[in-house]
Design an enzyme around this catalytic site. Structure first.
Site, PDB file in Angstrom:
ATOM      1  N   LYS A  64       0.816  -1.216   0.000  1.00  0.00           N
ATOM      2  CA  LYS A  64       0.000   0.000   0.000  1.00  0.00           C
ATOM      3  C   LYS A  64       0.852   1.269   0.000  1.00  0.00           C
ATOM      4  O   LYS A  64       0.386   2.326  -0.400  1.00  0.00           O
ATOM      5  CB  LYS A  64      -0.971  -0.019   1.176  1.00  0.00           C
ATOM      6  CG  LYS A  64      -2.066  -1.060   0.977  1.00  0.00           C
ATOM      7  CD  LYS A  64      -3.139  -1.006   2.045  1.00  0.00           C
ATOM      8  CE  LYS A  64      -4.327  -1.872   1.688  1.00  0.00           C
ATOM      9  NZ  LYS A  64      -4.018  -3.319   1.722  1.00  0.00           N
TER      10      LYS A  64
HETATM   11  C1  LIG Z   1      -4.640  -4.400   1.033  1.00  0.00           C
HETATM   12  C2  LIG Z   1      -3.863  -5.659   0.930  1.00  0.00           C
HETATM   13  C3  LIG Z   1      -4.193  -6.673  -0.003  1.00  0.00           C
HETATM   14  C4  LIG Z   1      -5.405  -6.577  -0.926  1.00  0.00           C
HETATM   15  O1  LIG Z   1      -5.256  -5.610  -1.937  1.00  0.00           O
HETATM   16  P1  LIG Z   1      -6.547  -5.096  -2.750  1.00  0.00           P
HETATM   17  O2  LIG Z   1      -6.064  -3.979  -3.586  1.00  0.00           O
HETATM   18  O3  LIG Z   1      -7.528  -4.625  -1.690  1.00  0.00           O
HETATM   19  O4  LIG Z   1      -7.076  -6.227  -3.524  1.00  0.00           O
HETATM   20  C5  LIG Z   1      -3.382  -7.798  -0.072  1.00  0.00           C
HETATM   21  N1  LIG Z   1      -2.319  -7.950   0.753  1.00  0.00           N
HETATM   22  C6  LIG Z   1      -1.982  -7.017   1.665  1.00  0.00           C
HETATM   23  C7  LIG Z   1      -0.818  -7.260   2.553  1.00  0.00           C
HETATM   24  C8  LIG Z   1      -2.725  -5.840   1.791  1.00  0.00           C
HETATM   25  O5  LIG Z   1      -2.386  -4.913   2.713  1.00  0.00           O
END
Ligand SMILES: *Cc1c(COP(=O)(O)O)cnc(C)c1O
Length: 466
Positions: free
Chosen positions: A112
């Site tokens: 993120k």
């Molecule tokens: C947010 C997140 C996801 C999922 O990603 P999306 O874009 O919501 O599909 C997967 N793995 C981790 C570690 C995350 O923080």
């Protein structure tokens, strides 16, 4: 470049407006009116670029005239300067023609950061130009909150308030949020659960009268267009590293809200030769059921070992549906209305066939997650976090052609999820990277608030900067 809503109820908007707005006012999601398309020769030309330069090539057409090029380049340089690996997004080989794309070298050790480091600087720039200040309000059960805080801590025009459920997030995740010593960062531990946090945030967007004059709320959850845009880049990056664009590649993506994998879909639409996109889910498998059996129905939430993917409904899926239905906003409104009233819908055969042409899917439960972590650690001393393990396991299950490289996205560092890693037989807590090893010694700062809208609003009003 203009942006339109998947539900057709909003006139085309500029990039800056879309980034400040988040969700479209008609309840839909913003998508670009047209996508830029790159030829194989152009993509091939990018081979020698470093990561920030590749970001600039790919996002410039989306930003259009809203930010002059030198300023945009500066924003990008700042955003990726906080990553702790020279390659920003390194690839590690994990098997025959199989690779792990490590997306966890940012300041909060999850993918993120790629989007939120960028978004923080973008918002700060846009607000500065408009001589405005804004308040970011969000709810988190883990990764989003810390990534948003790290993205905004140095932004002069932003105050950020993040709600987390009191005593219900892991210690590493809480400390990543509460040890940030910045005047504009405010953590609220709500005496309730994650749903209470989310409901309170939603209600606050509906009535912002509690804010000081001239401030507005900004949402930085994964429906914000700029987050998707930033994530497109590492698909090109990884493909170039393993021989694209002459060679097709496949990706397996640990999926929750469908933001990350939707960025992969866009990369494909923009000219990147992608053979297969694998939707990797945990036991919350609405998307796997939809792709494999045309069953898009809501089921109760399961608490898994991969909490960042524990979602009942994936909000970004609507963006894909919009394309699968030939951008027919009337059809999308009907589909969403059906879902709202009945908790399910079925895709038209033509839409499903189109989706299956590119997307595969697999559901990986806790047992297989733990088994995959243990096997990889046993085979090559490589420690996966539970989300990344799901990506790897799903990629292996869905792979249709061994001659096509399979790139599995590693979305978090294992130190963030000690429980899953220990269940896989790892002795003790997986170590934090050296630059974070003092996390447990730092002072924490957060306010405990009653699960009550008025108290939270009072806290925000009292703590917004002048
Ligand atoms: C947010 C997140 C996801 C999922 O990603 P999306 O874009 O919501 O599909 C997967 N793995 C981790 C570690 C995350 O923080």
């Amino acid at each position: 470049m203009k942006y339109i809503s998947t539900r057709g109820g909003v006139p085309p908007q500029s990039f800056a407006e879309v980034v400040l707005t988040g969700l479209a006012p008609d309840g839909g999601l913003f998508v670009p009116q047209t996508l830029p398309r790159f030829s194989p020769a152009e993509i091939d030309d990018w081979r020698g670029l470093d990561y920030p330069s590749l970001v600039a090539r790919i996002v410039t057409p989306f930003v259009g005239d809203d930010i002059p090029e030198p300023e945009l380049q500066q924003i990008i340089a700042r955003a990726y300067s906080t990553f702790r690996h020279r390659a920003i997004a390194p690839l590690v080989q994990s098997g025959h023609n199989e690779w792990v794309l490590e997306l966890f070298h940012g300041p909060t050790l999850a993918f993120k950061d790629f989007a939120l480091q960028f978004l923080g600087h973008l918002l700060d720039y846009i607000l500065e130009q408009r001589q405005q200040k804004a308040v970011i309000l969000g709810a988190t059960s883990g990764d989003t909150g810390s990534a948003a805080i790290e993205g905004c801590r140095r932004c002069a025009n932003i105050d950020i308030f993040i709600l987390h459920p009191h005593e219900r997030v892991s210690e590493v995740q809480r400390r990543q949020m509460t040890t940030v010593a910045a005047e504009n960062v405010h953590n609220i531990a709500l005496e309730g659960n994650f749903d209470d946090c989310q409901n309170l945030v939603k209600a606050s967007f509906g009535d912002q009268s509690f804010l000081p004059e001239g401030r507005r709320l900004i949402a930085v959850n994964s429906i914000n267009w700029a987050r998707i845009m930033a994530q497109i880049v590492y698909y090109f990056w990884a493909a170039l590293a393993v021989g694209g664009p002459q060679r097709k590649v496949s990706f397996s993506v640990p999926t929750g809200n469908f933001g990350d994998i939707f960025a992969g879909y866009l990369a494909h639409q923009m000219g990147l030769p992608v053979a297969q996109l694998v939707i990797a889910t945990n036991a919350n498998d609405i998307l796997h059921r939809c792709i494999s059996g045309n069953d898009h129905s809501k089921r109760p939430l399961v608490h898994s070992l991969s909490p960042s993917m524990d979602i009942m409904v994936s909000s970004n899926f609507e963006r894909l549906l919009f394309d699968l239905y030939e951008r027919d906003d009337v059809a999308i409104r009907q589909l969403m209305e059906t879902f709202h009233t009945t908790g399910e819908f079925k895709l038209a055969e033509s839409a499903l066939a189109k989706a299956r042409h590119l997307f595969g899917s697999a559901c990986v439960d806790d047992e297989l997650t733990v088994q995959t972590i243990a096997e990889e650690y046993g085979a090559s001393d490589y420690l996966l976090d539970p989300h990344s393990a799901i990506g790897l396991a799903a990629g292996r299950r869905c792979r249709s052609d061994d001659s096509v490289p399979m790139i599995c996205l590693a979305t978090a560092h294992p130190a963030k999820f000690p429980e899953a890693v220990q269940r896989a037989g790892y002795p003790g807590a997986p170590p934090l990277p050296p630059h974070m090893s003092d996390l447990f010694e730092k002072a924490e700062r957060f306010a405990v608030c009653a699960n009550d809208r008025a108290s939270v609003h009072r806290f925000i009003a009292d703590h917004v900067s002048a």
